[in-house]
Scaffold this active site. Structure first.
Site, PDB file in Angstrom:
ATOM      1  N   ILE A  74       9.557  -9.092   0.599  1.00  0.00           N
ATOM      2  CA  ILE A  74      10.489 -10.185   0.890  1.00  0.00           C
ATOM      3  C   ILE A  74       9.903 -11.521   0.444  1.00  0.00           C
ATOM      4  O   ILE A  74      10.604 -12.408  -0.033  1.00  0.00           O
ATOM      5  CB  ILE A  74      10.833 -10.230   2.399  1.00  0.00           C
ATOM      6  N   ASN A 102       5.387 -17.016  14.450  1.00  0.00           N
ATOM      7  CA  ASN A 102       4.530 -16.585  13.347  1.00  0.00           C
ATOM      8  C   ASN A 102       4.501 -17.699  12.299  1.00  0.00           C
ATOM      9  O   ASN A 102       5.549 -18.184  11.873  1.00  0.00           O
ATOM     10  CB  ASN A 102       5.071 -15.288  12.741  1.00  0.00           C
ATOM     11  N   CYS A 132      -0.988 -14.217   3.803  1.00  0.00           N
ATOM     12  CA  CYS A 132      -0.376 -15.055   2.770  1.00  0.00           C
ATOM     13  C   CYS A 132      -1.382 -15.303   1.640  1.00  0.00           C
ATOM     14  O   CYS A 132      -2.581 -15.449   1.883  1.00  0.00           O
ATOM     15  CB  CYS A 132       0.033 -16.408   3.340  1.00  0.00           C
ATOM     16  N   ILE A 193      -1.880  -3.919  12.781  1.00  0.00           N
ATOM     17  CA  ILE A 193      -2.176  -4.322  11.404  1.00  0.00           C
ATOM     18  C   ILE A 193      -0.932  -4.917  10.762  1.00  0.00           C
ATOM     19  O   ILE A 193       0.191  -4.616  11.198  1.00  0.00           O
ATOM     20  CB  ILE A 193      -2.691  -3.139  10.555  1.00  0.00           C
ATOM     21  N   GLY A 219       5.995   1.244   8.918  1.00  0.00           N
ATOM     22  CA  GLY A 219       6.678   2.420   9.439  1.00  0.00           C
ATOM     23  C   GLY A 219       5.709   3.493   9.903  1.00  0.00           C
ATOM     24  O   GLY A 219       4.487   3.332   9.824  1.00  0.00           O
ATOM     25  N   GLY A 245       2.094  -1.090  13.952  1.00  0.00           N
ATOM     26  CA  GLY A 245       2.023  -0.263  12.749  1.00  0.00           C
ATOM     27  C   GLY A 245       2.637   1.094  13.014  1.00  0.00           C
ATOM     28  O   GLY A 245       1.955   2.030  13.434  1.00  0.00           O
TER      29      GLY A 245
END
Length: 304
Positions: A74, A102, A132, A193, A219, A245
């Site tokens: 994204i 966040n 980032c 994580i 996932g 996670g």
């Protein structure tokens, strides 16, 4: 009438009614999920990443399904801090849940600017996304070098008015070393994580499934890796760890907590099952009832 079990946990001096929160980027700021989930029941809502200015995100396609999970690139698309405060924060303030924002950025200065803007807002904690790309370091993530992680944590702690959670990247050699660096710089808690870097190729079109080529894998497929890293981080530091996670239900959450997590975040499963967070809370309560556990803190880090 049965006495209610104690599901409350405390992180950085902030007490959550239960240990279940949302993972950043999978729940927006709760507006999209309001018709499915009673936000008042959640321990906390963790917002999507917020930057000092609007970010357009990456070109499409930027999501791809994989076995047991999904890849996303994204690119932290967000409307920027001004819109976030006026729209998202105003929405969240009406609920009886803790608000964790966040924060993302491309330089230390970017992060600090957002942290300062939030200093007088109704925000309970800050989660700093150090996955980032650091534009001043050749796009290496802040969370991939211990010295860079220490520096950004230290600078944010100088300005932050709320407790600071550093969200660690799993794309490192030693998660324990990174956890220690964040703790040494003053972090109040850790969350981990973040997604694992992955790739998918469409063999029929001979093209990458994502325009960005690589994306973050999340996932159930990453859960065993996440549990191991949470265990290692929790045993490397004394500050609380928030585990995430691949959590899909109460049993998954309990597994993370036994590994050492004080709280957990439900992420990718929100896309599969919008009721996942509430069902996870219920699953934890059912487990405590089944095994006659009076206080959730009994199980935190119980597996050595």
């Amino acid at each position: 009438m049965k006495a209610k079990k104690n599901t409350a946990v405390t992180i950085g001096g902030v007490t959550l009614k239960n240990p279940v929160m949302t993972a950043s980027g999978t729940f927006g700021s709760g507006m999209e999920y309001g018709e499915f989930v009673d936000l008042n029941k959640l321990g906390a809502v963790v917002t999507k990443g917020v930057a000092n200015i609007p970010w357009p995100g990456n070109p499409t396609p930027r999501v791809a399904e994989t076995y047991g999970g999904m890849l996303n690139a994204i690119g932290l698309q967000n409307p920027g801090i001004d819109v976030f405060i006026q729209r998202d924060l105003e929405f969240l303030k009406q609920f009886d849940t803790k608000i964790i924002v966040n924060v993302c950025g491309k330089s230390v200065e970017d992060y600090v600017e957002v942290v300062e803007r939030l200093s007088d807002q109704a925000v309970h904690m800050l989660e700093i996304n150090v996955s980032c790309p650091n534009v001043k370091e050749g796009a290496i993530a802040f969370g991939q070098k211990a010295d860079a992680l220490y520096h950004i944590t230290e600078e944010i702690k100088k300005k932050a008015k709320q407790p600071v959670i550093m969200k660690l990247s799993p794309n490192v050699t030693s998660i324990g070393e990174m956890a220690k660096a964040a703790e040494a710089a003053g972090a109040d808690a850790l969350s981990l994580i973040n997604t694992i870097t992955g790739m998918k190729i469409d063999i029929h079109r001979r093209k990458f499934a994502l325009a960005n080529k690589t994306g973050g894998l999340s996932g159930p497929a990453i859960k065993p890796v996440a549990v191991r890293m949470v265990y290692e981080a929790a045993h490397a530091v004394k500050i609380p760890v928030i585990g995430m996670g691949g959590i899909a239900n109460g049993e998954d959450a309990i597994e993370f907590m036994m590994a050492g997590a004080t709280a957990v975040s439900v992420g990718a499963m929100n896309f599969v099952n919008p009721y996942a967070t509430e069902e996870t809370i219920q699953g934890i309560e059912d487990y405590m009832e089944q095994y006659n556990i009076e206080d959730i803190r009994e199980i935190i880090g119980c597996v050595e």
